[in-house]
Motif scaffolding. Sequence first.
Motif, PDB file in Angstrom:
ATOM      1  N   GLU A   5     -19.245  37.047   9.063  1.00 44.57           N
ATOM      2  CA  GLU A   5     -18.078  37.582   8.305  1.00 44.57           C
ATOM      3  C   GLU A   5     -17.515  38.546   9.768  1.00 44.57           C
ATOM      4  N   LEU A   8     -15.711  36.937  12.850  1.00 43.65           N
ATOM      5  CA  LEU A   8     -14.268  36.060  12.798  1.00 43.65           C
ATOM      6  C   LEU A   8     -13.441  37.416  13.090  1.00 43.65           C
ATOM      7  N   SER A  12     -11.032  38.002  16.219  1.00 44.06           N
ATOM      8  CA  SER A  12      -9.732  38.030  15.371  1.00 44.06           C
ATOM      9  C   SER A  12      -8.614  39.105  16.449  1.00 44.06           C
ATOM     10  N   ASN A 185      -6.977  33.551  10.197  1.00 40.61           N
ATOM     11  CA  ASN A 185      -7.019  32.753   9.609  1.00 40.61           C
ATOM     12  C   ASN A 185      -7.045  30.970  10.277  1.00 40.61           C
ATOM     13  N   SER A 188     -10.283  30.561  11.512  1.00 37.24           N
ATOM     14  CA  SER A 188     -11.006  29.413  10.056  1.00 37.24           C
ATOM     15  C   SER A 188     -10.213  27.815   9.534  1.00 37.24           C
ATOM     16  N   GLY A 236      -7.279  31.027   5.996  1.00 40.86           N
ATOM     17  CA  GLY A 236      -8.789  30.557   6.191  1.00 40.86           C
ATOM     18  C   GLY A 236      -9.421  31.323   5.018  1.00 40.86           C
ATOM     19  N   ASP A 237     -10.726  30.785   5.599  1.00 46.26           N
ATOM     20  CA  ASP A 237     -11.648  31.320   4.710  1.00 46.26           C
ATOM     21  C   ASP A 237     -12.476  32.234   5.515  1.00 46.26           C
ATOM     22  N   ARG A 238     -12.473  32.760   4.974  1.00 45.92           N
ATOM     23  CA  ARG A 238     -13.405  34.983   5.705  1.00 45.92           C
ATOM     24  C   ARG A 238     -14.757  34.479   6.179  1.00 45.92           C
ATOM     25  N   GLN A 239     -15.648  33.218   4.874  1.00 43.63           N
ATOM     26  CA  GLN A 239     -16.885  33.487   5.964  1.00 43.63           C
ATOM     27  C   GLN A 239     -17.465  31.548   6.607  1.00 43.63           C
ATOM     28  N   ILE A 240     -16.097  31.061   7.547  1.00 38.69           N
ATOM     29  CA  ILE A 240     -17.212  30.258   7.873  1.00 38.69           C
ATOM     30  C   ILE A 240     -17.709  29.966   8.396  1.00 38.69           C
ATOM     31  N   GLY A 246     -21.219  26.852   6.053  1.00 35.65           N
ATOM     32  CA  GLY A 246     -20.244  26.800   6.523  1.00 35.65           C
ATOM     33  C   GLY A 246     -20.515  26.461   7.952  1.00 35.65           C
ATOM     34  N   TYR A 247     -19.317  26.435   9.017  1.00 31.31           N
ATOM     35  CA  TYR A 247     -19.307  26.319  10.333  1.00 31.31           C
ATOM     36  C   TYR A 247     -20.563  26.160  10.541  1.00 31.31           C
TER      37      TYR A 247
END
Length: 472
Positions: A5, A8, A12, A185, A188, A236-240, A246-247
């Motif tokens: 987390e 991200l 950002s 966002n 993500s 978006g997904d904060r845990q991406i 996730g990614y």
Amino acid sequence: MDMNEQVLANLSAFVADTRFEDLSAAVVDETVRIILDSVGCGIAGTTHKRGQIGVDYGRMQAGTEATILGTGHRASILGAAFANAELINALDHDAVLPPGHVCPYVLPGALALAETRHASGRELILATALAHEISWRIGKAMDYLRDIRDGKVEPPPVWGFASTIFGATAAISKLQGQPAEVVGNALSIAAMISPVNAAASWRQHAPPTTIKYMLGGWLAHGAITAAHMAGFGHRGDRQIFEPEYGYPRFIGTRRWEPEHILDKLGSEWRFPSESSFKPYPHCRVLHAPLDALNQIIDQNRITPDEIEGIKAWVEGFLERPLWMNRDITDVTDAQFSIAHGLALGAHQFLRGPEWQKPERVYDPSVMRLMEKVEHVIHPDYADSLTKDRASRPTRVEVRARGQVFVAERSHPKGSGAPGSDSYMTTAELVEKFTINAGSALSEERSRHLAERLLGLADVDDVAEVIRGAGTA
């Protein structure tokens, strides 16, 4: 907040908070060099079928806001970004940076948006620097083509350059002035619409697809879309970036080391030291052998018809259909074939669009010489790469006149720090740019455009400069 987390959140903030004044002179200089080189490659790409297809598709997206490089055409932001992404990478002459190619994916959207927003040169430089730094850091966290396992080069089963969508999205977000929450966002959402990593499939199949390792225009579209979706209010997904679902999982990487992303982010810029430029319009894997071959030919004035055979010791993962291909049925195939590349290089054609004109690619003399080329894996490759990730040890032997002429290289031209033999100076980049841009512009216009791009930091409105890269 766990580390994933934090990735991200920190990325950002890095995008939202970094100012042009935070960039060192070295970062600004290398970013300007990349922009200069990329624009030149884009203009030259108009001579290649892939570039022409990209222009045709880009023009379908009606609009007149943004310039398509090397042409008299204008299109929407999306259309110009798509076309320019395809143009920059068409000749495979563009700069490289881990995870591989970066500029064809991260620069086109920034160019189109900067032009339409009448951004300053400093804003474009900052957005491009952020895009390259983020692309480098995320690339370092994941599997890499030249990974070493148990003392051997072991390319991963899934790899590619899809992760550059984060850098491309960051550039758009920065030019739009998005705050950190919106940038998060956007990044993500970029993950959720990222292209797949298909490069491993591409290198294993012959004949390969002519879109090569990725359709650059598609990634440029994705980045523009992600930034705008966030700007319009999508969450978006904060845990991406968490690795289980996730990614890292759905992009196919075996390795996920987020500490490479976070380490001294914002205080140390890492991409300039690993950025490199390509003097030849050919896959980077063949550049050190081409350097060695050119040394032999230049020093001994050997003509192609005198050559009885060429043997090259090359990188440790090239025993794949893509690079071993001798059945050149499309000019794009010639960008990767070891045998064809060395045969073409021996003819000393002008480096640039000339190399990929059909009459050069299928020149009977080139095709005959290709049959006299062989290659083996350099025995010291894995050990050298373990000690120095930039090293590309190579040896070339040319049999001619009853003799064997030999040359060796440790690093290809275009890599290395300023002052090293392998460094490509700004003057050399300008000469490359002039040749590439000369495919569509006069020499006078090409040199004037190079001067404007090198002085980008002092430009108040980049629209005039970018429009000067068209032919209208």
